[in-house]
Design an enzyme around this catalytic site. Structure first.
Site, PDB file in Angstrom:
ATOM      1  CG  ASN A  71      -0.426   0.719   2.400  1.00  0.00           C
ATOM      2  OD1 ASN A  71      -0.457   1.951   2.478  1.00  0.00           O
ATOM      3  ND2 ASN A  71       0.130  -0.045   3.339  1.00  0.00           N
ATOM      4  CB  CYS A 130       4.738   6.147   7.005  1.00  0.00           C
ATOM      5  SG  CYS A 130       4.041   5.838   5.380  1.00  0.00           S
ATOM      6  N   GLY A 219       0.542  -7.977   5.580  1.00  0.00           N
ATOM      7  CA  GLY A 219      -0.040  -9.309   5.359  1.00  0.00           C
ATOM      8  C   GLY A 219       0.852 -10.407   5.919  1.00  0.00           C
ATOM      9  N   GLY A 246       0.896  -9.019   9.907  1.00  0.00           N
ATOM     10  CA  GLY A 246       0.562 -10.330   9.358  1.00  0.00           C
ATOM     11  C   GLY A 246      -0.204 -11.256  10.271  1.00  0.00           C
ATOM     12  N   GLY A 267      -4.535  -5.529  10.996  1.00  0.00           N
ATOM     13  CA  GLY A 267      -4.868  -4.588   9.927  1.00  0.00           C
ATOM     14  C   GLY A 267      -5.280  -5.358   8.690  1.00  0.00           C
TER      15      GLY A 267
HETATM   16  C1  FMN Z   1      -4.141   0.189   3.652  1.00  0.00           C
HETATM   17  C2  FMN Z   1      -3.241   0.425   4.820  1.00  0.00           C
HETATM   18  C3  FMN Z   1      -3.202   1.695   5.407  1.00  0.00           C
HETATM   19  C4  FMN Z   1      -2.374   1.945   6.505  1.00  0.00           C
HETATM   20  N1  FMN Z   1      -2.375   3.182   7.081  1.00  0.00           N
HETATM   21  C5  FMN Z   1      -1.670   3.393   8.229  1.00  0.00           C
HETATM   22  C6  FMN Z   1      -1.752   4.630   8.911  1.00  0.00           C
HETATM   23  O1  FMN Z   1      -2.457   5.567   8.532  1.00  0.00           O
HETATM   24  N2  FMN Z   1      -1.023   4.763  10.056  1.00  0.00           N
HETATM   25  C7  FMN Z   1      -0.229   3.774  10.548  1.00  0.00           C
HETATM   26  O2  FMN Z   1       0.398   3.943  11.594  1.00  0.00           O
HETATM   27  N3  FMN Z   1      -0.144   2.581   9.912  1.00  0.00           N
HETATM   28  C8  FMN Z   1      -0.840   2.365   8.779  1.00  0.00           C
HETATM   29  N4  FMN Z   1      -0.786   1.143   8.156  1.00  0.00           N
HETATM   30  C9  FMN Z   1       0.094   0.085   8.720  1.00  0.00           C
HETATM   31  C10 FMN Z   1      -0.705  -0.873   9.618  1.00  0.00           C
HETATM   32  O3  FMN Z   1      -1.250  -0.197  10.737  1.00  0.00           O
HETATM   33  C11 FMN Z   1       0.209  -2.018  10.127  1.00  0.00           C
HETATM   34  O4  FMN Z   1       1.241  -1.491  10.925  1.00  0.00           O
HETATM   35  C12 FMN Z   1       0.832  -2.844   9.002  1.00  0.00           C
HETATM   36  O5  FMN Z   1      -0.038  -2.956   7.902  1.00  0.00           O
HETATM   37  C13 FMN Z   1       1.220  -4.255   9.464  1.00  0.00           C
HETATM   38  O6  FMN Z   1       0.125  -4.957  10.014  1.00  0.00           O
HETATM   39  P1  FMN Z   1      -0.874  -5.902   9.144  1.00  0.00           P
HETATM   40  O7  FMN Z   1      -0.020  -6.878   8.383  1.00  0.00           O
HETATM   41  O8  FMN Z   1      -1.758  -6.538  10.170  1.00  0.00           O
HETATM   42  O9  FMN Z   1      -1.615  -4.988   8.227  1.00  0.00           O
HETATM   43  C14 FMN Z   1      -1.575   0.888   7.039  1.00  0.00           C
HETATM   44  C15 FMN Z   1      -1.612  -0.382   6.445  1.00  0.00           C
HETATM   45  C16 FMN Z   1      -2.436  -0.631   5.357  1.00  0.00           C
HETATM   46  C17 FMN Z   1      -2.454  -2.015   4.744  1.00  0.00           C
END
Ligand code: FMN
Length: 307
Positions: A71, A130, A219, A246, A267
């Site tokens: 993303n 980020c 993921g 993930g 997420g």
């Molecule tokens: C579509 C999307 C938007 C995200 N936006 C933010 C955000 O605004 N702020 C933030 O701290 N992390 C953001 N993240 C990161 C997630 O909070 C998380 O740290 C990361 O995706 C890893 O976890 P996951 O694999 O469960 O998604 C975003 C992730 C995704 C996929």
């Protein structure tokens, strides 16, 4: 045997350890409420900047392998003033709401922390990590121990709420970064933000698929990296950790807790199991605990560190 899933996280009392990660479904109170009703123990807002941001152009989110999403959203959000209106009445919200804040320097972070005081957030998360938004996070060099200390300190001076610092896996000095956050007064660490950045190219058009060209990976594919980061952080600091990256199943969450996380974020998992994921993961944790003779989560936090 009954199992207790409630946890205490930096003073927050959660009915279960599963937290909605920032950026997914967190832009409105209504969305946060649907996640709370689906069974999350706490929810995090989409990251809020001082000014409204459109973010990057579409496509901003793609699935590149069965286990990988990329993303480059670029912090699209309505900004501080609109967010204050959107989240103005959280007093009867069923679970704690964590406000995610993002600035381009310590001054902006401090301004945000000061100006969200009217919102009934139960904790603040500051995002220094980020990998794909110019002017913020890694692209503004906020991933160093020095910047982490400066920004955390500036926010600490403005808020008494539990303060979490969200860190990146894409740095070699993670231990020093989390120590700097702890030293500056953080109450917890959120780990990890997305990995990379990565890129995918459409071989038909011979062009990168994301409009921004590269983006953060999330993921199941990133889980081993997240687990290793949380394991390292647990060895580096005493403050609690929200572990994410993930997590799809209860077993994944247990692995994260064994690495050292007190709570677990979800997420991208929502794209795999929809909103039911919160209840399903809690049920699966419950089953695992029962079948392995554990009665409370506290007993397995960081258990993988024992000899
Ligand atoms: C579509 C999307 C938007 C995200 N936006 C933010 C955000 O605004 N702020 C933030 O701290 N992390 C953001 N993240 C990161 C997630 O909070 C998380 O740290 C990361 O995706 C890893 O976890 P996951 O694999 O469960 O998604 C975003 C992730 C995704 C996929």
């Amino acid at each position: 045997m009954s199992v207790k899933l409630n946890v205490e996280l930096a003073g927050l009392k959660l009915k279960n350890p599963i937290i909605l990660a920032s950026g997914i479904l967190g832009i409105s109170k209504k969305m946060l409420l649907s996640v709370a009703k689906a069974g999350a123990g706490a929810v995090t807002t989409k990251s809020i900047t001082i000014k409204p941001r459109e973010g990057h152009k579409n496509p901003i989110l793609i699935q590149t392998t069965e286990e990988t999403f990329l993303n480059a959203v670029g912090y699209s959000n309505p900004g501080l003033e609109e967010s204050k209106k959107e989240f103005k009445d959280l007093s009867n919200f069923p679970v704690p709401v964590i406000g995610s804040l993002v600035g381009s320097d310590a001054e902006e972070f401090a301004y945000l922390a000061e100006n969200v005081k009217g919102i009934d957030f139960k904790a603040i998360e500051i995002v220094l990590s980020c990998p794909h938004t110019p002017g913020f996070g890694l692209l503004a060099e906020q991933g160093t121990p020095e910047a982490t200390e400066e920004i955390t300190l500036a926010v600490r001076r403005k808020t008494k709420l539990p303060l979490f610092v969200k860190v990146s896996p894409n740095i070699m000095c993670l231990g020093d970064v989390v120590k700097a956050a702890e030293k500056a007064g953080a109450d917890g660490i959120t780990a990890i933000n997305t990995v990379g950045p990565g890129m995918a190219i459409d071989v038909e058009t011979a062009k990168p698929i994301l409009d921004f060209k590269f983006g953060g990976m999330s993921g199941p594919a990133i889980r081993p990296i997240a687990i290793r980061c949380v394991y390292d952080i647990y060895e580096s600091v005493k403050i609690p950790i929200i572990g994410l990256g993930g997590i799809i199943t209860g077993k994944d969450a247990i692995e994260m807790i064994m690495a050292g996380a007190t709570a677990v974020g979800i997420g991208t998992g929502i794209y795999y199991r929809e909103l039911d994921i919160f209840k399903k993961v809690c049920d699966e944790i419950n089953e695992f605990m029962k079948s392995h003779g554990y009665s409370k989560l506290k007993d397995i936090v960081g258990i993988a560190h024992r000899d």
